[in-house]
Design a protein around this motif. Structure first.
Motif, PDB file in Angstrom:
ATOM      1  N   GLY A 207      -1.933  54.791  52.303  1.00  0.00           N
ATOM      2  CA  GLY A 207      -1.788  56.188  52.722  1.00  0.00           C
ATOM      3  C   GLY A 207      -0.444  56.566  53.298  1.00  0.00           C
ATOM      4  N   HIS A 208       0.450  55.596  53.494  1.00  0.00           N
ATOM      5  CA  HIS A 208       1.700  55.883  54.207  1.00  0.00           C
ATOM      6  C   HIS A 208       2.612  56.837  53.451  1.00  0.00           C
ATOM      7  N   GLU A 209       2.797  56.617  52.160  1.00  0.00           N
ATOM      8  CA  GLU A 209       3.734  57.438  51.387  1.00  0.00           C
ATOM      9  C   GLU A 209       3.043  58.214  50.279  1.00  0.00           C
ATOM     10  N   TRP A 210       1.725  58.261  50.320  1.00  0.00           N
ATOM     11  CA  TRP A 210       0.981  59.019  49.321  1.00  0.00           C
ATOM     12  C   TRP A 210       1.155  60.518  49.547  1.00  0.00           C
ATOM     13  N   THR A 211       1.248  61.273  48.454  1.00  0.00           N
ATOM     14  CA  THR A 211       1.266  62.731  48.514  1.00  0.00           C
ATOM     15  C   THR A 211       0.348  63.263  47.421  1.00  0.00           C
ATOM     16  N   PRO A 212      -0.055  64.514  47.486  1.00  0.00           N
ATOM     17  CA  PRO A 212      -0.920  65.075  46.436  1.00  0.00           C
ATOM     18  C   PRO A 212      -0.279  65.068  45.047  1.00  0.00           C
ATOM     19  N   THR A 213       1.042  64.891  44.989  1.00  0.00           N
ATOM     20  CA  THR A 213       1.719  64.878  43.687  1.00  0.00           C
ATOM     21  C   THR A 213       2.101  63.467  43.236  1.00  0.00           C
ATOM     22  N   THR A 214       1.584  62.454  43.915  1.00  0.00           N
ATOM     23  CA  THR A 214       1.900  61.071  43.529  1.00  0.00           C
ATOM     24  C   THR A 214       1.559  60.812  42.067  1.00  0.00           C
ATOM     25  N   TYR A 215       0.443  61.356  41.606  1.00  0.00           N
ATOM     26  CA  TYR A 215       0.020  61.091  40.227  1.00  0.00           C
ATOM     27  C   TYR A 215       1.014  61.657  39.203  1.00  0.00           C
ATOM     28  N   ILE A 216       1.697  62.734  39.564  1.00  0.00           N
ATOM     29  CA  ILE A 216       2.659  63.326  38.631  1.00  0.00           C
ATOM     30  C   ILE A 216       3.827  62.365  38.407  1.00  0.00           C
ATOM     31  N   ARG A 217       4.279  61.737  39.463  1.00  0.00           N
ATOM     32  CA  ARG A 217       5.347  60.737  39.330  1.00  0.00           C
ATOM     33  C   ARG A 217       4.905  59.581  38.457  1.00  0.00           C
ATOM     34  N   LEU A 218       3.640  59.183  38.569  1.00  0.00           N
ATOM     35  CA  LEU A 218       3.125  58.095  37.744  1.00  0.00           C
ATOM     36  C   LEU A 218       3.151  58.472  36.264  1.00  0.00           C
ATOM     37  N   VAL A 219       2.799  59.708  35.968  1.00  0.00           N
ATOM     38  CA  VAL A 219       2.855  60.182  34.577  1.00  0.00           C
ATOM     39  C   VAL A 219       4.293  60.200  34.083  1.00  0.00           C
ATOM     40  N   GLN A 220       5.189  60.765  34.896  1.00  0.00           N
ATOM     41  CA  GLN A 220       6.575  60.934  34.469  1.00  0.00           C
ATOM     42  C   GLN A 220       7.354  59.623  34.434  1.00  0.00           C
ATOM     43  N   ASP A 221       7.112  58.747  35.397  1.00  0.00           N
ATOM     44  CA  ASP A 221       7.901  57.516  35.489  1.00  0.00           C
ATOM     45  C   ASP A 221       7.426  56.422  34.547  1.00  0.00           C
ATOM     46  N   PHE A 222       6.101  56.376  34.296  1.00  0.00           N
ATOM     47  CA  PHE A 222       5.572  55.254  33.526  1.00  0.00           C
ATOM     48  C   PHE A 222       4.954  55.645  32.195  1.00  0.00           C
ATOM     49  N   GLY A 223       4.703  56.929  31.992  1.00  0.00           N
ATOM     50  CA  GLY A 223       4.068  57.335  30.740  1.00  0.00           C
ATOM     51  C   GLY A 223       2.578  57.065  30.719  1.00  0.00           C
ATOM     52  N   LEU A 224       1.927  57.167  31.889  1.00  0.00           N
ATOM     53  CA  LEU A 224       0.479  56.998  31.984  1.00  0.00           C
ATOM     54  C   LEU A 224      -0.230  58.304  31.639  1.00  0.00           C
ATOM     55  N   GLU A 225      -1.463  58.205  31.151  1.00  0.00           N
ATOM     56  CA  GLU A 225      -2.272  59.395  30.933  1.00  0.00           C
ATOM     57  C   GLU A 225      -2.529  60.096  32.268  1.00  0.00           C
ATOM     58  N   ASN A 226      -2.673  61.387  32.223  1.00  0.00           N
ATOM     59  CA  ASN A 226      -2.882  62.175  33.436  1.00  0.00           C
ATOM     60  C   ASN A 226      -4.124  61.709  34.191  1.00  0.00           C
ATOM     61  N   GLU A 227      -5.238  61.548  33.487  1.00  0.00           N
ATOM     62  CA  GLU A 227      -6.477  61.129  34.144  1.00  0.00           C
ATOM     63  C   GLU A 227      -6.326  59.748  34.763  1.00  0.00           C
ATOM     64  N   VAL A 228      -5.657  58.848  34.054  1.00  0.00           N
ATOM     65  CA  VAL A 228      -5.440  57.499  34.573  1.00  0.00           C
ATOM     66  C   VAL A 228      -4.544  57.546  35.807  1.00  0.00           C
ATOM     67  N   ALA A 229      -3.495  58.345  35.750  1.00  0.00           N
ATOM     68  CA  ALA A 229      -2.571  58.456  36.883  1.00  0.00           C
ATOM     69  C   ALA A 229      -3.288  59.002  38.113  1.00  0.00           C
ATOM     70  N   GLN A 230      -4.148  59.986  37.917  1.00  0.00           N
ATOM     71  CA  GLN A 230      -4.903  60.523  39.050  1.00  0.00           C
ATOM     72  C   GLN A 230      -5.822  59.462  39.645  1.00  0.00           C
ATOM     73  N   HIS A 231      -6.462  58.690  38.785  1.00  0.00           N
ATOM     74  CA  HIS A 231      -7.323  57.601  39.269  1.00  0.00           C
ATOM     75  C   HIS A 231      -6.531  56.585  40.078  1.00  0.00           C
ATOM     76  N   LEU A 232      -5.377  56.172  39.586  1.00  0.00           N
ATOM     77  CA  LEU A 232      -4.572  55.175  40.295  1.00  0.00           C
ATOM     78  C   LEU A 232      -4.107  55.703  41.646  1.00  0.00           C
ATOM     79  N   ALA A 233      -3.677  56.969  41.680  1.00  0.00           N
ATOM     80  CA  ALA A 233      -3.200  57.556  42.935  1.00  0.00           C
ATOM     81  C   ALA A 233      -4.341  57.684  43.942  1.00  0.00           C
ATOM     82  N   ARG A 234      -5.543  58.071  43.471  1.00  0.00           N
ATOM     83  CA  ARG A 234      -6.690  58.222  44.369  1.00  0.00           C
ATOM     84  C   ARG A 234      -7.207  56.875  44.855  1.00  0.00           C
TER      85      ARG A 234
END
Length: 725
Positions: A476-503
């Motif tokens: 929880g230290h550096e998590w933000t509501p937009t963390t999943y967007i960075r995962l999509v943009q930086d790694f090319g993950l699916e949106n649903e997968v990125a949201q799951h990983l961030a949550r």
């Protein structure tokens, strides 16, 4: 004066009396408040505390420490939310801390909750109507803890609006005052203000709600979380701060030594690693019993004459498809047919309904009862529009959790009447027991327990005061509501997968993303799913093992929530999960087989799949015409008049329509109807299946769909039967 007029006057007097009584109750809340006590506001700091490790120690390191550390200040037995909370509190105060759990972290009640972080609306009602200061105090404390838990684990929790539909006008002011009192008790820590909705607006937000006589709805806010992941986050945070937290380690004996007065004092425990079978002793200045429903087992290990203090109660939950509820709105049924409260909540893209509350026996593997499942379905039907068919076959998973209610053995109160308060007890031999309570107040319970342990066992913490209010949990230290967007943009993950990983992992999701392998496709670039319908990745198996997962059940039930969400999908993923875990943990073929058997048994028993199969044995109550119709369908498939259908019959019927399916798919189609698993579908099984399909005990069927069998039709569709009868 006519009788109808008297009734109108009486009804009006009742309404006025209800409003006045509720208003008086709110006034008394002010009277009961201890104005001298100011509940500390959470001063959340996102910086990591001193001594916070940059990595999660391996289980091997943790076990080795348990075997070699000469003496701990505190040894905690039990790895649910209470036990891990005590470990985090103790280690954050500078105490040398160890924790052991005989199964997995959160394997018991802590992973089987209603997923709410709440103060307890029904407890507040009792506090107001009964002028009960203890109930009020519990609600006040829980609402303070609710706000703190949402602050310290923002990736695992969120506020959730919950609708209370009203179907009688006199209930509108009554419930409105009660809900506003809930806001009032929360004070500055309130999540969001409650509000009233007209019937039209309520139906816009909850379109499947029953429309008839709907007066409107009240909406209030509570917190929601992923309970198993939250439990694990507490354990991992304690481990990063230096606690030796180990799962799958059992206490077989409490060790005692005489003190200066000659009294036998608990000074450690005999442990057994359930993975390797190895046994050893651990010494500790203080042993804390935090085993939830199994509290009395440890107490009587200390002293067989100890009276039982835990009154276990079983709570059943069921999972329904997501279309049963809106994505961001829950429902509360405050007045079920037997007085219990039922929640109806969106969770992990499904709908969670529960819970029941019935006395039960203590067991490590509670099984949901069909009677309780039917009770929940009945209550759900009462609140949904008639156009929504609430079918038994739509139950995707069901589980039972044992609540550790604290009860006086001489009390005659039912479990519904018992407030979920906690007690802390110190035995003559200095065994400290924390029992009762609920998820929301785990941190406060831990604080009070460590305070008692310090005094009872003369411990010397470097920080005498509790440090966990506002202490951010792992991820929880550096998590933000937009963390999943960075995962999509930086790694090319699916949106649903990125949201799951961030949550799931919070700010640790970036490390998971970096470990993902290329898919060889244009999109997604990385990340191979274990199941096409769910966002869990193959790469997460390695992460799960680093997070102390030792069995396939640990993964499907708690590192992922798949077994709780969809038992069929969990079964489909099991072979691949076990193969990947075998690579990480060096399992033999024999161990892989044992893991498969254990996981399948867990899904069938603990997650209600066997109960679901039994529910298909509905009474066959067909008319003579219906029996003839279904027998005609059966004969269409059984061309050779054998009296049963086999895989070749299904293959031939599909081939006549130009369709070819794999042997594995054919076996799946057969197994949907072949209840005794003998490779054949006889006429009795076929009629049983059609009865279940017709009544809704089976919600949908690949077998019926593939062969285009309609329960109401006369025969198998002509285009599938190769010409019909």
């Amino acid at each position: 004066m006519s009788l109808p007029r008297w009734r109108r006057i009486a009804r009006g007097a009742g309404i006025v009396g209800g409003i006045a009584g509720a208003g008086y109750g709110v006034f008394m809340l002010y009277r009961m408040r201890d104005v001298r006590k100011v509940y500390a506001e959470s001063s959340v700091s996102r910086s990591k505390p001193k001594g916070y490790l940059p990595y999660i120690p391996s289980r091997e390191e943790q076990v080795k420490a348990l075997q070699t550390v000469p003496e701990y200040d505190v040894l905690i037995i039990g790895g649910g939310c209470t036990g891990t909370g005590v470990a985090l509190d103790a280690v954050s105060r500078g105490l040398k801390t160890a924790l052991v759990e005989m199964d997995d972290f959160g394997a018991g009640t802590s992973s089987r909750s209603t997923k709410l972080i709440h103060g307890g609306v029904r407890y507040l009602q009792k506090a107001i109507l009964g002028l009960d200061h203890e109930q009020y105090k519990m609600v006040k404390e829980a609402l303070t803890e609710r706000a703190n838990l949402l602050d310290i684990a923002p990736h695992l929790s969120k506020p959730l609006p919950i609708m209370l539909p009203v179907y009688k006008w006199w209930q509108v002011p009554y419930y409105w005052v009660g809900i506003k009192a809930y806001d009032l008790v929360a004070g500055r820590r309130n999540l969001k203000s409650s509000y009233f909705l007209s019937s039209e607006r309520a139906l816009e937000l909850f379109p499947m709600l029953k429309k008839e006589k709907l007066c409107g709805a009240l909406v209030y806010y509570d917190g929601q979380h992923n309970d198993a992941r939250m439990n694990l986050a507490i354990a991992l945070t304690a481990a990063r701060l230096g606690a030796n937290t180990v799962n799958h380690v059992k206490v077989t004996e409490l060790l005692k030594e005489p003190n200066a007065e000659g009294t036998a004092i608990v000074r450690g425990a005999r442990l057994q690693d359930m993975v390797t079978g190895k046994e050893w002793n651990v010494r500790a200045k203080c042993v804390i019993n935090a085993t939830g429903p199994f509290t009395d087992g440890i107490r009587q290990m200390d002293d067989p004459k100890q009276p039982k203090i835990c009154q276990p109660a079983s709570g059943i939950h069921i999972v329904l498809p997501d279309y049963y509820s809106p994505a961001n709105m829950g429902l509360l049924d405050p007045n079920t047919s037997d007085g219990r409260v039922i929640f109806f909540l969106p969770w992990e893209k499904v709908t969670l309904a529960g819970t029941t509350d019935s006395p039960c026996e203590i067991t490590h593997h509670p099984i949901p009862a069909e009677k309780e499942i039917q009770f929940i379905l009945k209550e759900v039907r009462g609140y949904l529009d008639k156009s929504v068919a609430v079918r038994r076959g739509d139950v995707m998973s069901a589980w039972a959790g044992i609540r550790p209610l604290v009860n006086d053995p001489n009390s005659k109160k039912s479990t519904q009447e018992i407030a979920r308060n906690h007690i802390i007890h110190v035995s003559d031999s200095k065994l400290v027991t924390i029992a009762g309570g609920k998820w929301t107040t785990y941190r406060l319970m831990a604080e009070e327990t460590v305070d008692v342990a310090i005094q009872a066992c003369d411990l010397k913490p470097t920080q005498p005061e509790c440090q966990t209010m506002g202490l951010i949990l792992d991820g929880g230290h550096e998590w933000t509501p937009t963390t999943y967007i960075r995962l999509v943009q930086d790694f090319g993950l699916e949106n649903e997968v990125a949201q799951h990983l961030a949550r799931t992992y919070g700010d640790r999701a970036y490390k998971v993303g970096r470990s993902c392998k290329l898919t060889g496709r244009r999109w997604p670039v990385v990340g191979k799913r274990l199941h096409e319908d769910y966002p869990y990745l193959e790469e997460e198996i390695g992460v799960a093992v680093k997070e102390y997962a030792q069995t396939a059940v640990d993964v499907i039930a708690r590192r992922f929530r798949l077994a709780f969400i969809n038992t069929q999908a969990a079964l489909e993923c099991l072979p691949r999960i076990i193969d990947l875990m075998a690579e990480e943990l060096k399992w033999s073929k024999e161990e892989k087989k044992a893991q498969m058997e254990q996981a399948v048994e867990f899904i069938h028993k603990d997650m209600g799949r066997s109960v679901q199969a039994e529910s298909r044995n509905v009474p066959i109550n067909f008319t003579l015409d219906e029996v003839n119709r279904y027998l005609s369908q059966f004969k269409t498939l059984d061309k050779e008049n054998k009296g049963y259908i086999t895989i070749p019959d299904i293959r031939r019927t599909l081939k006549q329509h130009g369709e070819t399916v794999s042997d594995a798919e054919l076996h799946e189609l057969l197994n949907e109807v072949d209840m005794n698993r003998n490779g054949q579908i006889d006429t009795g099984e076929y009629l049983q299946f059609m009865s279940a399909l017709k009544t809704g005990a089976v919600a949908s069927s690949r077998f019926a769909h593939a062969l285009e069998i309609d329960p109401g039709s006369t025969q198998v569709a002509v285009n599938r039967s190769g010409g019909g009868l």
